[in-house]
Each structure stands twice: as C-alpha cells, then as structure tokens.
Design an enzyme around this catalytic site. Structure first.
Site, short mmCIF file in Angstrom:
data_model
loop_
_atom_site.label_atom_id
_atom_site.label_comp_id
_atom_site.label_asym_id
_atom_site.label_seq_id
_atom_site.Cartn_x
_atom_site.Cartn_y
_atom_site.Cartn_z
N LYS A 158 0.68 -1.08 0.28
CA LYS A 158 0.40 -0.22 0.08
C LYS A 158 1.16 0.85 0.33
O LYS A 158 1.85 1.24 0.59
CB LYS A 158 -0.88 -0.20 1.30
CG LYS A 158 -2.04 -1.10 1.36
CD LYS A 158 -3.07 -0.19 2.58
CE LYS A 158 -4.04 -1.46 2.18
NZ LYS A 158 -4.83 -0.81 3.43
N HIS A 208 -16.04 -4.79 5.40
CA HIS A 208 -15.32 -3.85 5.30
C HIS A 208 -16.51 -3.83 6.38
O HIS A 208 -17.58 -3.14 5.71
CB HIS A 208 -14.85 -2.84 4.38
CG HIS A 208 -14.96 -1.50 3.59
ND1 HIS A 208 -13.88 -0.65 3.79
CD2 HIS A 208 -15.22 -0.73 5.13
CE1 HIS A 208 -13.45 0.36 4.13
NE2 HIS A 208 -15.28 1.05 4.82
N GLU A 275 -12.02 2.57 10.35
CA GLU A 275 -12.17 1.39 9.30
C GLU A 275 -11.66 0.42 8.99
O GLU A 275 -10.14 0.32 10.22
CB GLU A 275 -11.89 1.91 7.61
CG GLU A 275 -12.36 2.91 7.11
CD GLU A 275 -12.40 3.42 5.08
OE1 GLU A 275 -13.26 3.62 5.06
OE2 GLU A 275 -11.19 2.93 5.10
N ARG A 292 -12.78 13.22 8.58
CA ARG A 292 -13.75 13.38 7.72
C ARG A 292 -15.24 12.83 7.23
O ARG A 292 -15.54 12.44 8.07
CB ARG A 292 -13.57 13.86 6.31
CG ARG A 292 -13.25 12.28 5.51
CD ARG A 292 -13.62 12.43 4.03
NE ARG A 292 -12.60 11.36 3.88
CZ ARG A 292 -12.89 10.03 3.25
NH1 ARG A 292 -14.50 10.18 3.67
NH2 ARG A 292 -12.70 9.47 3.04
N VAL A 295 -19.20 9.90 2.59
CA VAL A 295 -21.01 10.24 1.70
C VAL A 295 -21.50 9.49 1.91
O VAL A 295 -22.69 9.67 2.48
CB VAL A 295 -19.90 9.39 0.32
CG1 VAL A 295 -21.09 8.86 -0.32
CG2 VAL A 295 -19.15 9.91 -0.52
P1 ADP Z 1 -8.43 3.76 0.33
O1 ADP Z 1 -7.67 4.65 1.57
O2 ADP Z 1 -7.27 3.79 -0.47
O3 ADP Z 1 -9.72 3.69 0.40
P2 ADP Z 1 -7.97 0.95 2.05
O4 ADP Z 1 -7.41 0.90 3.25
O5 ADP Z 1 -9.27 1.98 3.53
O6 ADP Z 1 -7.86 2.61 0.95
O7 ADP Z 1 -8.70 -0.17 2.13
C1 ADP Z 1 -9.41 -0.02 0.94
C2 ADP Z 1 -9.62 -0.90 0.25
O8 ADP Z 1 -9.27 -2.41 0.20
C3 ADP Z 1 -10.70 -1.71 1.86
O9 ADP Z 1 -12.26 -1.42 1.47
C4 ADP Z 1 -10.38 -4.04 0.95
O10 ADP Z 1 -11.32 -3.77 0.29
C5 ADP Z 1 -8.92 -3.48 0.34
N1 ADP Z 1 -8.09 -3.84 1.49
C6 ADP Z 1 -7.25 -3.26 1.97
N2 ADP Z 1 -6.46 -3.16 2.91
C7 ADP Z 1 -6.44 -4.71 2.89
C8 ADP Z 1 -5.68 -6.13 3.02
N3 ADP Z 1 -4.70 -6.18 4.29
N4 ADP Z 1 -6.78 -7.04 3.28
C9 ADP Z 1 -7.95 -7.47 2.08
N5 ADP Z 1 -8.27 -6.41 1.76
C10 ADP Z 1 -7.50 -4.84 1.97
#
Ligand code: ADP
Length: 451
Positions: A158, A208, A275, A292, A295
């Site tokens: 990430k 999620h 989250e 924040r 949506v």
């Molecule tokens: P953003 O800030 O870009 O929205 P997030 O960290 O909130 O990124 O992750 C967005 C989505 O990616 C999550 O809702 C999930 O579906 C998927 N995701 C993120 N991290 C993981 C993980 N460690 N394992 C599985 N899915 C993940």
C-alpha cells in the site's frame, strides 16, 4: 456559534452542509467553479463566490482561493465536506492561521491519520488491533521481501499516501514481489507525489466494516454503530448499509469501544470513521481512519437518529457532545445506493451530460441527497456521484423492499446511471441473504447473470 459558514465543496455534500447550517440558523457561503455556476449549492446558499475555472486544482483544490473567499465574505468557519481539501492538513493549518475555524479535527490529527503507516503505529499504541504488517515504511526491496516472507503471502502493498482505493497491489508469491514493488512505487510517486510503501497481510475476502464516532474538544467520545461497506468495485464503495448483517450486539459493542479508544488515543475531535477489516472468525483489524464526514454518513444518521453534520458544526464551535453512549440506540435498518452517472455495462465508464428527465422516488422510508435537477448539465470535471438514494425500514427486509420500489420509481434520462446495477445487486440471492464480502463483485458478474 459561527456567524457564517463557507462550504468548500460542491455537489450533494455542499447541499447537505447548507441544510445543516440552515437548521442551525447560520448563514452560508457557497464557492464554485465556472463549471458549477448553475449548481444547486450556489442557489441554496445565502452568498456565492466564483473561485476559478473548472479544473479542481484551479478552484476547489486551491486553498488560497477558498481562504480569500472566506475573508471577503466574512465567514468565520469553513466546512470542507469530503474529498477536495477535507483531509489536507496544510489547509486546516491555513484556516487556523487566518483566524477561520476548520470544521473538522486538528491539522495534526489529519496529518497523522493521512500517513497510513503512522496511523497504524498510533492505533497500536492506543490498543487497537491492526492488520499484521511492516512497522512503518518499507525502506528497500530487500527489506520488503524479508517482511513479506515473515508475514506470509498473500500480502498487500500500500502507498503510505494513497487513498480512494488507489495505490494498492496484492502479491501472492515471492517471485512477483520485485516487479510489483517497483511498479507500485512508480505509480505512487506519480499519483500521490510520494513513493513510500508499506506492507500488510492480505486478508482474504474480508468484510469492510467501519465505525462512526463523534468526539468533542472536551474529551468526550461516543461510537454510533457500524456501517457495512463490503460492496465495492476496485476498492470503491457502491452500496452501504447499517447495521451489518455480520455483526451481533456483542461484536458491535467491542468494535465500538475499540474505535472510541482509538479516537481518544490519537486526540481526535469532530465526526470521524475508523475502518476495519473483519474476517470470518470475527477478528477485526484497523485499516485506516477517515478524518471527515463520509459519503455514506446518512445510513448512520438514520439508525442512530442523529444529524452528524450539525454535530460536526457544534463540536467545531466548542460545544460539548449532548449525547452520551448510554443514550445511543441503533434502531431499524438503512441502505444507501450510490447513484453515479456511469454506464455500468461499459465498465462503469463515467457518463456526464445533460439530465433530460429527473423524477425522484418518494414515500415512506426514502431519503435522497442530490444536487441534480431536470435539465442539469453534469460537468465532466468532478466525480460522478449524482444522488444518494437511502431507504430505511424497521428491518433489513423492509429497507430492501423500499429500496426496490424506490429504484423502480427513480427515472433519469439523458445520462446512463448505476440504477440498473443496483436493481440487480440488491436482488442477488447472496446479497439478500447477506453472504458477501469485499470480493463479491469480483466473483459475481451481475451483468452476465442477467443476460
Ligand atoms: P483507501 O484509503 O484507498 O480507501 P483502504 O486502506 O481503506 O484504502 O482500503 C480500501 C479497500 O481495500 C478495503 O475496503 C478493502 O476492500 C481492501 N483492503 C485494504 N487493505 C486490505 C488487506 N490488508 N487485506 C484485504 N483487503 C484489503
């Protein structure tokens, strides 16, 4: 209370904030680009200032233009909405330095939570479980490989500064690491101006689940239950509901108190969202904090019977929360469908244009947050959300029945929308029975199933 609030946003969320201000008796200032002169937020606000041409970085994303508009109109507070400058710590600082209250948390917390690896470190300190992964930024390819080996594949790479579902890569085997790592860094540098990466264990098919919290500047924090946001396409949410079919009262309480503890631990005030990923065994892991209004906030407003935007404004004005945890009761069920101007049959391609016919559904249990009207020209410069259709009922079954009816009553002509997609989705047997996770839309091709 504030004398005048400037809304640094557009579209449905700008309207939503104007509505909250009106109910609180606060005059409002809209800002808009040249492409949004005919927007509803411009006509519904008490005053409006054109801040520049259509492209966002010359209008809605330019802090100086927005601060100037506030100074000219004498606004003493700015509500940033979501997107644009809502999670820009420098903007929050600029507001403060100009003597204007930023309606949100402190610039420091925005900065801390905006750095995803730092956010995780702080949450660990606050006693919040996080997805196993690298401690902080991965400094080199060798270090990355070693960490991935230790956590075990699959892993997810990430971007530290990523967001909106972008800057992520799933790696299933060691031999794919090197190329993916280098490509992800290059992409992140291009998209976010920061190539830093961190690694997490990839949780297979999780849900999620996010917890809404409210905190004031006096140390009071409450949690308002969860939102189920597993229906995603390319990590972007399409439908949200509250409560989640996967959460029982005991788990809700546990996740809620962990979220409140996390918020308190990082020094948070205002409305915020923590989250989590939830696995099949009811383990949950912190993913990120959104500093924040979101949506999907209306589904929580309905089941918790609270106005989150008014609460944000009151908190920013220094008031104490007037709700206590024991007064909060989650009642009924609410579902939100994001209606986007997109052609879902063509890979959800944006479909801006002129709305020739716009007929809204109504009746019991329906709420619509939208800035669109008949003959409105949807500009191609911004996101494609044109309406949020929210249905609620005593239970999920009633909310779904109302959503079905409302989707049938919703007529939009002139542009393609995601209404037909939502009709298929909410009638899919696995959705109806609650058997879904974040991988649902990757596995199920709704388009194929209907032809
Ligand atoms: P953003 O800030 O870009 O929205 P997030 O960290 O909130 O990124 O992750 C967005 C989505 O990616 C999550 O809702 C999930 O579906 C998927 N995701 C993120 N991290 C993981 C993980 N460690 N394992 C599985 N899915 C993940």
């Amino acid at each position: 209370m504030f004398k005048k609030v400037l809304i640094a946003n557009r579209g449905e969320i700008a309207l939503r904030i104007i509505r909250a201000c009106k109910e609180l008796g606060i005059p409002t200032v809209a800002v808009h680009s040249e492409a949004d002169t005919d927007s509803l937020h411009v006509s519904f606000a008490d005053e409006a200032v054109c801040i520049g041409p259509a492209p966002s970085n010359e209008s809605y994303l330019d802090p100086r233009r927005i601060i100037s508009a506030a100074e000219i109109t004498g606004a003493d507070a700015i509500h940033p909405g979501y997107g644009f400058l809502a999670e820009n710590a420098d903007f929050a600082d600029m507001c403060e330095n100009s003597g204007i209250k930023f309606i949100g948390p402190s610039a420091q917390v925005i900065r801390d939570m905006g750095n995803k690896s730092r956010a995780k470190e702080m949450m660990i300190k606050a006693g919040v479980p996080v997805v196993p992964g690298s401690e902080g930024v991965v400094e080199s390819l060798e270090q990355g490989l070693a960490i991935a080996e230790e956590i075990g594949y699959p892993i997810i790479l990430k971007a530290v500064s990523g967001g909106g579902g972008r800057g992520m890569r799933i790696i299933r085997a060691k031999e794919d690491f090197e190329t993916n790592f280098q490509m992800a860094q290059a992409e992140a540098r291009g998209a976010f101006g920061d190539p830093s990466m961190y690694i997490e264990k990839y949780i297979e098919n999780p849900r999620h689940i996010e917890i809404q919290i409210l905190a004031d500047e006096h140390g009071n924090v409450v949690h308002l239950g969860e939102r189920e946001c597993s229906i995603q396409r390319r990590h972007q949410k399409l439908l949200e509901e509250a409560p989640s079919i996967a959460i029982d009262p005991e788990l809700r309480q546990r996740m809620g108190s962990v979220a409140a503890k996390g918020a308190k631990g990082v020094g948070y005030f205002s409305a915020g969202t923590i989250e989590f990923l939830l696995d099949d065994d009811h383990n949950f892991y912190f993913m990120e904090m959104n500093t924040r209004i979101q949506v999907e906030h209306p589904v929580t407003e309905i089941v918790a019977n609270l106005d989150l935007v008014k609460e944000q404004i009151r908190i920013a004005a220094g008031e104490k929360l007037d709700v206590r945890q024991k007064d909060i009761e989650i009642k009924g069920h609410a579902i939100e469908c994001r209606i986007n101007a997109e052609d879902w049959e063509k890979n959800f391609m944006p479909n801006p244009g002129k709305v020739e016919v716009f007929h809204l559904p109504g009746g019991p249990g329906i709420r619509i947050d939208s800035h669109v009207y008949q003959q409105y020209q949807i500009p191609p410069f911004y996101d494609s959300l044109i309406a949020k259709l929210i249905a609620y009922g005593r239970d999920r079954e009633e909310a779904l029945a109302r959503m079905n009816r409302a989707l049938d009553e919703f007529f939009i002509e002139g542009v393609k929308t995601t209404i037909p997609f939502h009709k298929k989705l909410i009638n899919h047997p696995d959705f109806v029975s609650g058997k879904f996770d974040t991988g649902f839309l990757d596995r199920v091709d709704l388009l194929k199933e209907t032809k």
